[in-house]
Design an enzyme around this catalytic site. Structure first.
Site, PDB file in Angstrom:
ATOM      1  N   GLU A   7       0.818  -1.202   0.000  1.00 47.85           N
ATOM      2  CA  GLU A   7       0.000   0.000   0.000  1.00 47.85           C
ATOM      3  C   GLU A   7       0.854   1.256   0.000  1.00 47.85           C
ATOM      4  O   GLU A   7       1.956   1.291   0.548  1.00 47.85           O
ATOM      5  CB  GLU A   7      -0.958  -0.024   1.192  1.00 47.85           C
ATOM      6  CG  GLU A   7      -2.100  -1.003   0.926  1.00 47.85           C
ATOM      7  CD  GLU A   7      -2.880  -1.382   2.158  1.00 47.85           C
ATOM      8  OE1 GLU A   7      -2.273  -1.491   3.235  1.00 47.85           O
ATOM      9  OE2 GLU A   7      -4.094  -1.568   2.039  1.00 47.85           O
ATOM     10  N   CYS A  25      -2.072   5.273  11.040  1.00 51.77           N
ATOM     11  CA  CYS A  25      -0.849   4.700  11.569  1.00 51.77           C
ATOM     12  C   CYS A  25      -1.132   3.372  12.254  1.00 51.77           C
ATOM     13  O   CYS A  25      -2.022   3.259  13.075  1.00 51.77           O
ATOM     14  CB  CYS A  25      -0.239   5.676  12.567  1.00 51.77           C
ATOM     15  SG  CYS A  25       1.202   5.038  13.357  1.00 51.77           S
TER      16      CYS A  25
END
Length: 379
Positions: A95, A350
């Site tokens: 990604e 995150c």
């Protein structure tokens, strides 16, 4: 039509492209022209490279190609964060995440499919390691994102002047440990810095490592960019548990490597990243211990609220505890930030850059459901 054995020109940095053109009997200036077409004009076929001699274009058509990784999905968060799922073949995917801010645009780039470091709090490590990405697959993430973002803003390809560039910062903080794929990562970063490609400054390209000390030294000697270190614990006993690589390169060795790196670094500090884990590493005593272990390294701290996933057995520190922890560091005069969660509605926050955790980076499961992605960081 290119042959099945054609070379992918995205695998070459400037030096490699000069050598390749030399093998075709061409002068070095042809490599610069070719590099600008590929990385500044987003050219995909050789016929359109009008300032190249026709004879060279014919040679290239028979021997070379410009092959980008395939985009499997493309999602935009409510806060503007954009996430691409990149198919890197054999059922693997990585990604790439773009984080827009008022004064900059940060691209988080992956370097491996999976990760062998296996940090306890990182979902990428739980899926295992599949393979290293090639230089083409790494720089291809920046090429894809820059020109996709330009197209969405109605900006044409062309030389990367500040007014035109959308990606202003790159962070090597996606899936994988970049220093364990050094030979592919460094040529990709050279292209990021090259004025005939993306023209970013060394201060605007940040590599994050869990602490591969010998390769930190090599990077400092060959291509010192801004450095972030995934620290996450203030002592060896706890870091051995959270970051298994610490057993090979303990904190004393890591801090010494940081000091050596700062002698050549483009910034005068190291960013220490610290994932906040409830009841594990988040007490004020831990903060004081952290100050002690890093006292000889000019630094800033980036505190990262943990994004839970079932396999970890961990939970996020409470906001008030993160504030207390940060205050200890701030009171000691150390610049400290708390990561703002971005893109969590598209699993680009995150701690979520991971892949289908129970089945490595398998593509089929991830294109049909929300992906779990590691640390998306804007420094």
């Amino acid at each position: 039509m290119t042959s099945e054995t054609s070379v992918n020109l995205l695998d070459f940095d400037a030096e490699g492209l000069v050598a390749y053109c030399g093998s075709l009997g061409e002068k070095p200036f042809r490599a610069k022209q070719l590099q600008r077409w590929i990385h500044q004009y987003n050219a995909g076929d050789f016929d359109g490279m009008t300032d190249l001699a026709k004879s060279l274009r014919e040679k290239l058509k028979g021997r070379a190609s410009i092959v980008m990784p395939e985009i499997a999905s493309d999602h935009v968060s409510a806060d503007g964060t954009r996430k691409w799922l990149i198919d890197v073949g054999n059922g693997n995917a990585v990604e790439t995440v773009f984080i827009p801010e008022e004064t900059r645009g940060t691209l988080c780039v992956s370097s491996q499919a999976g990760c062998a470091v296996n940090c306890r709090f990182c979902s990428t490590g739980k899926q295992g390691f599949s393979r290293n990405l090639s230089t083409a697959e790494i720089i291809g993430q920046l090429r894809m994102a820059e020109f996709a973002l330009r197209a969405s803003l109605g900006r044409a390809p062309g030389p990367n002047g500040k007014a035109e560039r959308v990606v202003t910062n790159v962070v090597m903080m996606g899936m994988g440990e970049p220093l364990l794929n050094y030979n592919a990562v460094v040529p990709a970063m050279r292209l990021m810095l090259d004025d005939n490609a993306y023209g970013l400054s060394r201060r605007r390209v940040t590599l994050s490592t869990s602490g591969v000390v010998p390769m930190m030294d090599r990077l400092g000697a060959e291509l010192p960019v801004a450095l972030a270190v995934s620290l996450h614990a203030p002592n060896d006993a706890l870091r051995d548990e959270l970051v298994p690589l610490n057993k090979k390169h303990p904190l004393r060795e890591l801090m010494a490597a940081c000091q050596r790196y700062l002698k050549v670094a483009p910034r005068d500090f190291i960013t220490f990243e610290y994932c906040m884990l409830d009841g594990v590493n988040d007490t004020e005593a831990h903060a004081r211990e952290l100050l002690a272990v890093t006292r000889d390294v000019p630094c800033k701290f980036n505190l990262i609220p943990f994004n839970p996933f079932p396999e970890s057995g961990l939970i996020r520190s409470k906001p008030e505890q993160i504030k207390r922890f940060a205050q200890v560091l701030i009171d000691a005069g150390v610049v400290t930030t708390v990561r703002k969660t971005r893109g969590d509605d598209i699993d680009a926050a995150c701690g979520q850059l991971a892949g289908a955790v129970k089945d490595r980076t398998r593509l089929a499961e991830r294109t049909g459901a929300a992906a779990k992605i590691i640390e998306v960081r804007a420094i």
